[in-house]
Every structure is written in C-alpha cells, then in structure tokens.
Design an enzyme around this catalytic site. Sequence first.
Site, PDB file in Angstrom:
ATOM      1  N   HIS A 143       0.806  -1.233   0.000  1.00  0.00           N
ATOM      2  CA  HIS A 143       0.000   0.000   0.000  1.00  0.00           C
ATOM      3  C   HIS A 143       0.835   1.277   0.000  1.00  0.00           C
ATOM      4  O   HIS A 143       0.281   2.357  -0.234  1.00  0.00           O
ATOM      5  CB  HIS A 143      -0.924   0.059   1.226  1.00  0.00           C
ATOM      6  CG  HIS A 143      -1.945  -1.023   1.297  1.00  0.00           C
ATOM      7  ND1 HIS A 143      -2.843  -1.272   0.284  1.00  0.00           N
ATOM      8  CD2 HIS A 143      -2.223  -1.938   2.268  1.00  0.00           C
ATOM      9  CE1 HIS A 143      -3.623  -2.286   0.634  1.00  0.00           C
ATOM     10  NE2 HIS A 143      -3.261  -2.710   1.824  1.00  0.00           N
TER      11      HIS A 143
HETATM   12  C1  TV7 Z   1      -0.724  -5.463   3.664  1.00  0.00           C
HETATM   13  N1  TV7 Z   1      -7.991  -2.447   8.889  1.00  0.00           N
HETATM   14  C2  TV7 Z   1      -2.461  -4.114   4.946  1.00  0.00           C
HETATM   15  C3  TV7 Z   1      -3.911  -3.897   5.324  1.00  0.00           C
HETATM   16  C4  TV7 Z   1      -4.173  -2.507   5.851  1.00  0.00           C
HETATM   17  C5  TV7 Z   1      -5.580  -2.314   6.362  1.00  0.00           C
HETATM   18  C6  TV7 Z   1      -7.381  -1.318   8.657  1.00  0.00           C
HETATM   19  C7  TV7 Z   1      -7.187  -1.676  10.800  1.00  0.00           C
HETATM   20  C8  TV7 Z   1      -6.787  -1.504  12.198  1.00  0.00           C
HETATM   21  C9  TV7 Z   1      -5.792  -0.575  12.493  1.00  0.00           C
HETATM   22  C10 TV7 Z   1      -5.373  -0.421  13.824  1.00  0.00           C
HETATM   23  C11 TV7 Z   1      -6.010  -1.186  14.833  1.00  0.00           C
HETATM   24  C12 TV7 Z   1      -7.381  -2.241  13.234  1.00  0.00           C
HETATM   25  C13 TV7 Z   1      -8.832  -3.977  13.968  1.00  0.00           C
HETATM   26  C14 TV7 Z   1      -7.889  -2.708  10.197  1.00  0.00           C
HETATM   27  C15 TV7 Z   1     -10.151   3.392   7.506  1.00  0.00           C
HETATM   28  C16 TV7 Z   1      -9.492   3.259   8.797  1.00  0.00           C
HETATM   29  C17 TV7 Z   1     -10.020   2.337   9.861  1.00  0.00           C
HETATM   30  C18 TV7 Z   1      -7.309   3.080  12.391  1.00  0.00           C
HETATM   31  C19 TV7 Z   1      -7.722   2.555  13.753  1.00  0.00           C
HETATM   32  N2  TV7 Z   1      -6.998  -2.088  14.511  1.00  0.00           N
HETATM   33  C20 TV7 Z   1      -2.217  -5.317   4.036  1.00  0.00           C
HETATM   34  C21 TV7 Z   1      -5.835  -0.893   6.762  1.00  0.00           C
HETATM   35  C22 TV7 Z   1      -7.247  -0.679   7.312  1.00  0.00           C
HETATM   36  C23 TV7 Z   1      -4.366   0.476  14.171  1.00  0.00           C
HETATM   37  N3  TV7 Z   1      -7.498   0.736   7.432  1.00  0.00           N
HETATM   38  O1  TV7 Z   1      -2.908  -5.218   2.809  1.00  0.00           O
HETATM   39  C24 TV7 Z   1      -3.960   0.607  15.496  1.00  0.00           C
HETATM   40  O2  TV7 Z   1      -8.344  -3.136  12.931  1.00  0.00           O
HETATM   41  O3  TV7 Z   1      -9.718   0.538   7.246  1.00  0.00           O
HETATM   42  C25 TV7 Z   1      -8.736   1.243   7.419  1.00  0.00           C
HETATM   43  C26 TV7 Z   1      -8.838   2.757   7.634  1.00  0.00           C
HETATM   44  C27 TV7 Z   1      -9.006   4.553   9.430  1.00  0.00           C
HETATM   45  C28 TV7 Z   1      -7.930   4.255  10.445  1.00  0.00           C
HETATM   46  N4  TV7 Z   1      -8.433   3.340  11.495  1.00  0.00           N
HETATM   47  C29 TV7 Z   1      -8.942   2.071  10.919  1.00  0.00           C
HETATM   48  O4  TV7 Z   1      -2.670  -6.512   4.644  1.00  0.00           O
HETATM   49  C30 TV7 Z   1       0.202  -5.611   4.791  1.00  0.00           C
HETATM   50  N5  TV7 Z   1      -6.887  -0.797   9.802  1.00  0.00           N
HETATM   51  C31 TV7 Z   1      -5.596  -1.049  16.169  1.00  0.00           C
HETATM   52  C32 TV7 Z   1      -4.581  -0.152  16.484  1.00  0.00           C
HETATM   53 ZN    ZN Z   2      -4.012  -7.259   3.418  1.00  0.00          ZN
END
Ligand code: TV7
Ligand code: ZN
Length: 372
Positions: A143
């Site tokens: 990403h």
């Molecule tokens: C390659 N999903 C990476 C995949 C990246 C996924 C997301 C989380 C997450 C982050 C945390 C956390 C989480 C339980 C799960 C819209 C948001 C929602 C941050 C809290 N727990 C790969 C990225 C994805 C961070 N992001 O492809 C710290 O889940 O959905 C989102 C974005 C905004 C930011 N918030 C989540 O597999 C390696 N994040 C707990 C602590």
């Molecule tokens: Zn993934």
Amino acid sequence: TERVNPHSRPIVSYYFPKGVGEHHYGERHPMKPHRLSLTNALVMGYGLDKQIHHIYNPRPATREELEVYHDPQYIDFLSKVTPANQDDTKHLIDTFNCVEDCPIFADMFEFCKMYAGASLAGARKLSAGTTDTAINWSGGLHHAKRGEANGFCYVNDAVLAILEMLKYHPRVLYIDIDIHHGDGVELAFYHSNRVMTVSFHKYTGDFFPGTGKLDDNGAGLGKHFCINVPLQDGVDDDMYLTVFKTVIGDTIVLQCGADSLGLDRLGAFNLSIAAHGECVNYVRTFGVPLLVVGGGGYTVKNVSRCWAYETAVLVGADIPDTLPATVYDAFFADSGWKLHPPLTGKVDNLNSPAGLQRITMSIREKLRYLGG
Ligand code: TV7
Ligand code: ZN
Ligand code: CA
C-alpha cells in the site's frame, strides 16, 4: 536468463533479515512482525533449510535505493522521526500519513530498510540469473505510496523490486493474493506497459483501501495492463482457484498476503492453506523467475503455517501435517500442532456463480486483447 525447468527442482533463495520479527507497531495494532519469527521457526523446524539452496540475512536497503521510487523528503522524514520527537513534527506526520494505521514506532526506519533490502536482494539475484525463486516473507507491503505511508506500509518493497527487475527483464507480472487491493503497486505502474499488475481482493463499499474495481485497467501506454478481481466475503477454494488460473506471464512477483485465509482477524474469505498454497504452486509451474513476498495476515499462527507450507511448495518438498517442535509451540496448540487446521466455511459465501462468471469472462476478454 529464462533457464528454469518447471520439472526439475528450482534453485530457491530465502531472505530473512535477522531481527525483523522483533519490531512492534504497537500493542493493539493488528500487524505483528513477530509472525515472521514464527514462520522462520517452522521453516527451520521442518528442515526446509536443507532443501533451500541459499539462506541470506540480507543487508538493509540504503536511502539511495529507497529513493529510486520514494520521494527523498518522505525518506528523510522516515529516517529522522522517532516516538520521542514526533510531537515536534505534527504537520509532517500528517503530510506523510504516519498516523493510526501507520504509527511511528521505535526503529521503524530500520524495519523498513530491512524488509525492502530483502526484496531488493531477491530481485538482484533473480536478475543475475543465479536463482529461480527468491522468498522474502517480510516484504509485500503493497500500500505504500511514493511520498506517503498507507495501510501498515511505509516503503513499497514490491515496487522497488519490480523497478530493479525491469533493468534486466522486458516485462514483469505482479500478482497479489492479499485480501486487500494492491493499490500502491498498481498506482506505481498504472501507465506502464512493462508491468502488468493483477490483484485479487475483497471489494465492497467500505473495505480498505476502497479501490480496485473490475473496470480499472490502466491508462495511457498502460491501458489493459492492469487487472482487478473484486470479490465478496466468503469466497471459497474452488471459486478462487478457478478465477486465479485465468492469469499468465513473464518474470513474476507474487505477493502472498495471508489475510485471504479463512478465520483471518481482518479478512473475510474462506480460503484454506492448501488453496492459498495452490496459487503459489500454479505460479511456480510457469517456470519463470519468481520473487515471492509476504504481505497481510493477522491471525499470526495461520500466517506462519501458510508461509512455511508455501516455502515447502516452492522448494518442491512434501512436509507432514504434524508441525515440528519449536520454541513457539504454544501458538499452535489450537489445532493439536497441525499444519492444515480447518479454516473454511465460517463465513457465508456472498459470491454468486453468475457474478464470478461475469468477472472471469471480462478478464478472459482483456487477456485475449493482449494476445496472452
Ligand atoms: C498489507 N484495517 C495491509 C492492510 C491494511 C488495512 C485497517 C485496521 C486496524 C488498524 C489499527 C487497529 C485495526 C482492527 C484494520 C479506515 C481506517 C479504519 C485506524 C484505527 N486495529 C495489508 C488498513 C485498514 C491500528 N485501514 O494489505 C492501530 O483493525 O480501514 C482502514 C482505515 C481509518 C484508520 N483506522 C482504521 O494486509 C500488509 N486498519 C488497532 C490499532
Ligand atoms: Zn491485506
Ligand atoms: Ca490483493
């Protein structure tokens, strides 16, 4: 350099940057580099080191190597920011998106240089023609953008490795079986006809990163050189493998994110380790230079099972379903220390045969256009 015979055993090189598994994104963060230590323990526990031709502790990537793709100002920021000084550079932290999903953690830049250095070392060895397959389970952080962290990824080792391979290979095929869309790699080569990117992913309104629709197919010179396979929750082994096997290619970078397995903490597919590994095996039979990288995977015990199994697939070894004893035995007690625990059938399959047919036909049409 195309000297690989799919019927003989390929020369396999395995890259494990020492200490890469000791990094921490933070207590509640789902990305656990510790899964890399578990994977390595299983690979060694199964004795696969005796079948792997070269095992390397690669040197970290240099700044110059990272700047082949990344914005120097972004790399400069990554090299300087620490948990202690981050409050002084709040505006830069926002500019470079190092918040929430991509926190600033201790020795973060060392971690980035390690995983990127391993993918680059694999790419160089493939280009030199001295290995057929290179494996870096610490890579696949697909990403990251040119000047921005994104989705747990800070530098894009897959893009860097592909750029290195393009020095010697006319074309590279990038295949991404992580449950998330490989947006960073797609974006880097969206206008290129030398890199074809193919991503299989969950695509619904709200699932991260929200891109990767069927009709995003590249632009300019790169038109038709980008393929997206948008899937719904619960896709099973048969459906997935049918769609997967419509793909073909040249030098290959295969991103093996294990969050497409059933029971993943962030994922919602129904794949078994056997089917995930069959994708790897299928690509292996093309007999072209192959760089295999990791990626997502958030149920740590299953990520390490999957990648240890795929290491065996890549060296052409049969390994027993009973796991070897390691210092991490406690992680694997859930299944009675099995390599292939049942992971499937827990999520309803929302993919209809008709929907999948539509995707497969659309992609066959695009591949026919390329004469592939
Ligand atoms: C390659 N999903 C990476 C995949 C990246 C996924 C997301 C989380 C997450 C982050 C945390 C956390 C989480 C339980 C799960 C819209 C948001 C929602 C941050 C809290 N727990 C790969 C990225 C994805 C961070 N992001 O492809 C710290 O889940 O959905 C989102 C974005 C905004 C930011 N918030 C989540 O597999 C390696 N994040 C707990 C602590
Ligand atoms: Zn993934
Ligand atoms: Ca994907």
